[in-house]
Design a protein around this motif. Sequence first.
Motif, PDB file in Angstrom:
ATOM      1  N   GLN A  52      -7.793  -6.697  -4.718  1.00 52.81           N
ATOM      2  CA  GLN A  52      -8.118  -5.676  -5.696  1.00 52.81           C
ATOM      3  C   GLN A  52      -8.631  -4.416  -5.015  1.00 52.81           C
ATOM      4  OE1 GLN A  52      -7.606  -5.959  -9.095  1.00 52.81           O
ATOM      5  NE2 GLN A  52      -6.562  -7.856  -8.471  1.00 52.81           N
ATOM      6  N   GLU A  53      -8.269  -3.270  -5.577  1.00 50.40           N
ATOM      7  CA  GLU A  53      -8.777  -1.997  -5.067  1.00 50.40           C
ATOM      8  C   GLU A  53     -10.256  -1.888  -5.414  1.00 50.40           C
ATOM      9  OE1 GLU A  53      -8.005   2.728  -5.851  1.00 50.40           O
ATOM     10  OE2 GLU A  53      -6.256   1.387  -5.793  1.00 50.40           O
ATOM     11  N   THR A  54     -11.078  -1.544  -4.417  1.00 46.62           N
ATOM     12  CA  THR A  54     -12.531  -1.479  -4.614  1.00 46.62           C
ATOM     13  C   THR A  54     -13.053  -0.068  -4.710  1.00 46.62           C
ATOM     14  OG1 THR A  54     -12.877  -1.546  -2.219  1.00 46.62           O
ATOM     15  CG2 THR A  54     -12.881  -3.653  -3.404  1.00 46.62           C
ATOM     16  N   ILE A  62       0.864  -1.181   0.000  1.00 45.45           N
ATOM     17  CA  ILE A  62       0.000   0.000   0.000  1.00 45.45           C
ATOM     18  C   ILE A  62       0.899   1.228   0.000  1.00 45.45           C
ATOM     19  CG2 ILE A  62      -1.885   1.196   1.179  1.00 45.45           C
ATOM     20  CD1 ILE A  62      -2.457  -1.395   2.638  1.00 45.45           C
ATOM     21  N   CYS A 118       0.708   4.960   3.040  1.00 48.99           N
ATOM     22  CA  CYS A 118      -0.197   4.702   4.173  1.00 48.99           C
ATOM     23  C   CYS A 118       0.144   5.663   5.307  1.00 48.99           C
ATOM     24  CB  CYS A 118      -0.057   3.264   4.628  1.00 48.99           C
ATOM     25  SG  CYS A 118      -1.203   2.811   5.934  1.00 48.99           S
ATOM     26  N   SER A 177     -12.057   4.525  -3.796  1.00 56.96           N
ATOM     27  CA  SER A 177     -11.270   5.475  -3.017  1.00 56.96           C
ATOM     28  C   SER A 177     -12.086   6.740  -2.792  1.00 56.96           C
ATOM     29  CB  SER A 177      -9.957   5.804  -3.733  1.00 56.96           C
ATOM     30  OG  SER A 177     -10.222   6.449  -4.967  1.00 56.96           O
ATOM     31  N   VAL A 189      -8.468   4.390   0.545  1.00 56.20           N
ATOM     32  CA  VAL A 189      -8.521   3.394  -0.520  1.00 56.20           C
ATOM     33  C   VAL A 189      -9.039   2.083   0.065  1.00 56.20           C
ATOM     34  CG1 VAL A 189      -7.233   2.176  -2.310  1.00 56.20           C
ATOM     35  CG2 VAL A 189      -6.561   4.496  -1.644  1.00 56.20           C
ATOM     36  N   GLN A 201      -4.338   7.178   3.374  1.00 52.05           N
ATOM     37  CA  GLN A 201      -2.999   7.405   2.836  1.00 52.05           C
ATOM     38  C   GLN A 201      -2.524   8.814   3.141  1.00 52.05           C
ATOM     39  OE1 GLN A 201      -3.655   6.334  -1.333  1.00 52.05           O
ATOM     40  NE2 GLN A 201      -2.703   4.340  -0.939  1.00 52.05           N
ATOM     41  N   PHE A 242      -9.730  -2.159  -0.265  1.00 52.94           N
ATOM     42  CA  PHE A 242      -9.172  -3.349  -0.890  1.00 52.94           C
ATOM     43  C   PHE A 242     -10.031  -4.554  -0.510  1.00 52.94           C
ATOM     44  CE2 PHE A 242      -5.668  -0.437  -0.198  1.00 52.94           C
ATOM     45  CZ  PHE A 242      -4.992  -0.467  -1.411  1.00 52.94           C
TER      46      PHE A 242
END
Length: 1628
Positions: free
Chosen positions: A1100-1102, A1064, A1067, A1104, A1092, A1086, A1094
């Motif tokens: 997988q990024e879902t 990541i 962060c 943001s 963000v 972040q 996950f």
Amino acid sequence: METTKSSNYRNDLMKGRIRAEKKSSSNIVRIFVSSTFSDLTDERNVLYIHAYPELRNFCQSLGLEFQAIDMRWGVRDTASVDHSTTALCLLEVQNCKRISLGPYFVVFFGNRYGYQPLPNSIPDTVFTQLHHVAIELGMDKGGLLDKWYKLDTNSIPHARILEPITKIYSHFDDITKEFEEEREADRQGWNTTFKELSTVIKDTANIAADRGLVPREVKVGFSKSITQMEIEEGLQNREGGFLAYNREISDLLKHTGESKAGIYVDMIDGEDTIDKERQKLLKNLKKNVKQRTEGKKMFKKYDVTFKQLEAVYSDAEDVGKGKYLDVLSGDFVSDIKRIIVKCMEDRKQHAKMLMADDSLLEEVGHHANFEVLKTTDFCGREQLIGEISDLINDPHNQHPIVLVGSSGSGKTSLMAKLVEKERNRSSESFVVYRFLGTSPDSSNIHKLLTSLILQISTAYGEDLPPSFRLQNFADVVELFSKLLKDISKLLEKNNYSRTLTIFLDSIDQLSIEDGAHRMTWLPKIISGNVRVVISSLPEPDFEIVPTMRKYVPESNMKNVNSLNVETAKEILQKCLGNVNRCLTETQTKIILSAFEKSPLPLFLKLMVEEAKKWRSHDNVDDLVLAETSREAISNFYDRLEKDHGKMFASRALGYLVAARDGVTENELQDLLSLDDEVMHDVYQYWSPPSQDVARIPAFTWTRLYYDLGEYIVQRQATGHTVLALYHRQFIEVARQRYLQEDDSVKVYKVLSEYFSNKYGEGQKKSLALKMWDRPKEVDRRVANQPLQFSNAVFNVRKMRELPYCLLQAGLWDELRENVLANSRWLKTKIKAFSIKEAIEDFDLALKQHPDTETRLIRDAIKLAKPTLEFPAGVRNHLFAELFCRLKYFSDEFPQFLGKLINQCYNSLKDDNDEVLLPLNGYFQPPGGPLRTTITGFQTPVTQVKFSSVESIFAAGSSNGSLMVWDTKNDEVVHRIDAHSDAVLYITFTEVKGNNKVATCSKDKMVKMFYLDNGNQCFEAILPQLETTIYAKLHLTANKIVCVSDHLLQCWDSITKESKLLISIDNCVSASTSFISTDRNMVIVGQETGKCVGFDVETGQETGSMAHPSDSSTPILSLIDLQPETNNILAVWKDGSLSSLLASTFEIVSTTSSKNADVIDCDRSRDGFSISISFSNAVEVYIVKDGQIKLTHSINDHHDAITKARFVDEHTLAIAYATKKVVLWKLRDGNQSQIINTWEGTGASIDHLEIGERVGVTASSQMFYLKLWDLRTEDVIPPHPSLQLEETTNTLSSDGKYITYEKDGKVVTQCIEDVNNIKESNENIQIIPGLDSHAVKSVKFSNQGQSVIVLQMNGKVMKFGNDISFMNEDTKDLPNCPKMEEQSSFFEEGIHVILIFIPKDEKYIGAVIKSSDEKTASSILLLNADDLTISRRISLSKAKEIGNVTAIRAIENAIILGTSTGCLFLYSKNNEGQYRESGAFSSHQNSITCIAVSNNDNLLFSGSTGRVRRIWTLKNGIAKVKHELRFESLLESGVTCAQFSPGDNYLFTGSKERSITIWDTETGELLGAHYVYAPVLDLVITTNRRLVFTSELGYIAMAKFRPPNESRRSYVKSSKSQLSNRSSTCILM
């Protein structure tokens, strides 16, 4: 050789490899006193009156119990209905031989051979021969043999049994008044029958022996007196410990014609002639005894005249009888003492050679003996035993084996048989076993585990843990679990097979203390070659079986069911055969028919014991049996009451079951002798043998004891052998019968009077007997009951029993006065037992009788407990702790608490070693919100977390330790060495009943532990990281998700496989991570300001989201709101709040605060309220349906805020930089109100967590935690403390005035009467124009009449301080006058660092630096009147070395210390100029304190390090005189110091939270006083009164007592007196 055998026996017994073969080491001196009946009455009486009390006290001083068994004293005659006297006497002789330490038998000879009893049983073969002779010669014309001796074929071999007297003479023992004539007639009839029957048996035996029809021994045996039988039994199979005293009447033959001659010599009935046959038997008996004992100086002879014996003892001095009895008594006492002392010396030497722990050996031996008892008659259960053995031997079985059975089902016997089987299985098998509840060390889980640890460690040669760790239950649980693991590894390493098996029978018999029944102490998975087998009742109320079913497979749960008839018959025959008995076929059927209705082993045992008494000729119609165990027990008690008298039997059994741990045999006889109702019952028809002493006859109790048979057992209780009933059901039935209502009160009252020593030490008690014409004051000769028998021997029986008995008797005031609020009791109880057991007395009392006064004392002890038990560092005196915590309440509660305070004060005053005598309360008092201080860590706390479903919380420390506490009882549940570096995060699985705790650490490890036993169940490493800065864990049903630094990782918590590892970017911190309600998505904040999401399955990024208006604003935290809405709240650093949907990242609403720089946030338990903390304000918001609404704003705080946590949705706890927590109640309409304050945290609050009705605070600087009570209903309003800070607090030199902060102002106050300082503004003056935060330091001058203030901006101000005439009201603080500013100094561009005042106060010194300098450049001397500059001293060299951190003026010189640890001396020359005249390296750390003696000859320097120094200043030379070290685990650093008037002593205060007193001549540490917070200032006045202040907020006053006054003897040790260093400075 004997030592080697004993050592081998001990080792084998510890390993469980052998059965018990030796009797347990005894602490009982039990002497059987044998003599003839009426002729030695005076001798027996003088022993009772003089010798026995002295010997009892002597034995008590050695930790022994003295018992004299005189079966003749107090008994009316030698007859008993069942002819049991002889058998009972011989059993008692055997008992004395078996258990007595040293002397065991004493015989007193006179000139009588004594009573020759009838044989109670005659073998049928012998009887046939005697009967044949009697018929042949017509010697039994009345048919007495057939009439009185009946054939019993149940005896093996067959025998003729003498019928009970009442079989023929039914009124023989009838004590009812209406049958008095019949009773006397029957007694006369029996006397005649006895003589005739004795003559027939002796004469026929003589003839039969002469004819060779019977062995000659039969003839001899039928002629023996009971005294000879006792002597022969006493001399058999034991050497030493046998004493004989022979009284010879020198002129007896001259007086045989006198009427009383028959009292002293055997006479032929009806004649004035001596019975020569008996005299011959007596002569031979004396000769035999003399030969056996004379060489050992154990046979003594006393010649007296007939006249002397006839004299009355009280008037006997002139004629010599008194002298003879005095000599006899003295010899008896001396001889017994001599033998006891020799045995004690031998025992000590033996134990020294073995290096053995006697108490542990006693405990192991006790259970070994119990195992033998339980396996003697065992039969059956082969299948169940086989199944359990298979589980024990199964190498894949890693779970405990649990035996479950109802009461009386035979679990204990089965466990004993399993122990025997496992021991015999292999020579490599180590077996450790306990039958719980049969001894005090097996009745309490803490003591049980301690005992197991010691035995297992000893058996395997492991190092024993330090004793202080064994005092803490959590440590013991951890040690036990670790020990099993270590042994398992050891066995695997040595390739041993199934070597250690632990059997714990009857877990339900453990007391509930420390959550024993919750089974958290037992590892549920036991690896390697270790097995654990336990048994318990099935009842769910105990929690044991339901808990074990959660962790143990069903195959390991074994039910102990009822027995079948075949097995019952086998057991019946075996038990009867063991005592040479059998039954007729009809009788056997009766037993088995009854058993079928209640097929339990306990019921069968009761029937067997009943059947042992059956004779073959008994009428079967009279053999009625019970149908249940309880009914059988009740029938058994009915028979005891009939045979021994209802009152005597019921009270004896009542005392047995009433006492907390049972009673010793001596205690029981004492109690029965104190019980007037029992004495009336025993002495209905005859008087006690002495007019001054009244006790129950020993014979009366002995008959009942042996009739109880196997149903009364001996157990060990606190080093004493106590009597108790055999089984739980016996105890329950006895309590139900004998401890109801009035009977219970009477029993416990006598117990209370006994243990409180009301009638000890010769105190007499009135007794009214029917045989007396009036009541008499008589000595019951009961044991003395002091708290201590000697300096080394405590009366542990009294300390265990008295609190419980007083409580049960309803004697509440006596309990408080003599126990709970008695300083001597508390000190002795803690010394003999522990603080924990002392607190248990309070808990027991408060549970039954809630009381504020008692609760305050208990809570004061709980608050002091960590300090009193701390294994390293300063330990305060118990009385100092109690005084300093309870003094506040002495006026409010004078009756008991006030008396306790006075006792503590007087005891401290009398204590030779206490150099400080407290004068007021200055420790945190009980009754307020502080529950206790929790210790156990060796390094500071890094994390704290509460479980939301259990009453527990966990904390981690900087060295990786993890501890878990139970907040129900404030006890440690687990102490786990979890990591090798700091714990970063803690969380719980939050599944009730199956809770786990997970941690992650700087050591890059993630671990999870079972909360029931502390065992680790998961471990994973955080890869690809050199260091771990932060981490956060999220737990799901089967996943562990960790966000750490720049990584997101996921594991399967069941398979322990890694499922996901992604990087990541940017962060911010782990605190910004959040896991969604469905636990499938993690959202991470972040550094760029984005959030963000996950997918935890795929990585997988879902989605943001960023700050709505400024995308660069960093996010501070993500908070989970109501689970059903799947909403979260994003808290931004600038004070903005955004509500968003976790699934879509859609922002629902946003609001902004007028404040900025958020430092902390929290969510209420209901999920609707949010608190946002800023440096000086807290805002509370409600979030509903995604909408954010501000409800409360708490502003204008005087102190900086560090944390805020919700107590509930209407209460907020706010922590401040001033080391306190304030509880705010949130009212309607944006109103808030302070409802409580937690003061005395003693350190900055870095952790504030709230649980169910309890809060915890901790500091990252400290290794302890504070536990706070959130309840307000039982909390006593706290006593006021002051806001004492280093910058605003100082004391005047006479100790009469103080400055401190109050509501943001700096004030002064007169404190001459510190005990009367109230919370009001009385005697307070305000220093005007000053905000407390603007003050850097404050000093008094002019004996407290002026105040010098140094402000943060460098300004120096002087104010007048005359409270006596300043009465002007101000609106700042009600009724507080303001001081007048007299002068000030301020120079642009100059910053004053320090101010100081010389002793003569001619000037005020100021250390300064210019705005462009980093270190001090000069010292300004300001005129004391107007603060104008009079002189400037340049610090040319000092400023090169470091900042000036401490300074002190002496005559014509100034000494200053620097941050580099150097000292500099500036001297005044003849021209009045100050020049640097000396510099020397003093410390390796920054100088924090300098003090100078009153004569300027001694200098003290202290630093932030451990080293402190005393220097001599003489003839221009400074030289180290003493280097003083004070070791502590706390932060080091001296804060203040002062020499005493006369300069003989030095007082220092420090950040180690201690006051230390040193001898300036020797350098010895005279005393140390722990004060719970860093010391701010101290003053020692001319009248030796020490006044000091600490960050705790209380003003402390104590009287200093120099060694010559406290009579303290010095002990110079390496700790207190260290070698002097030779560091010298030449003064120019």
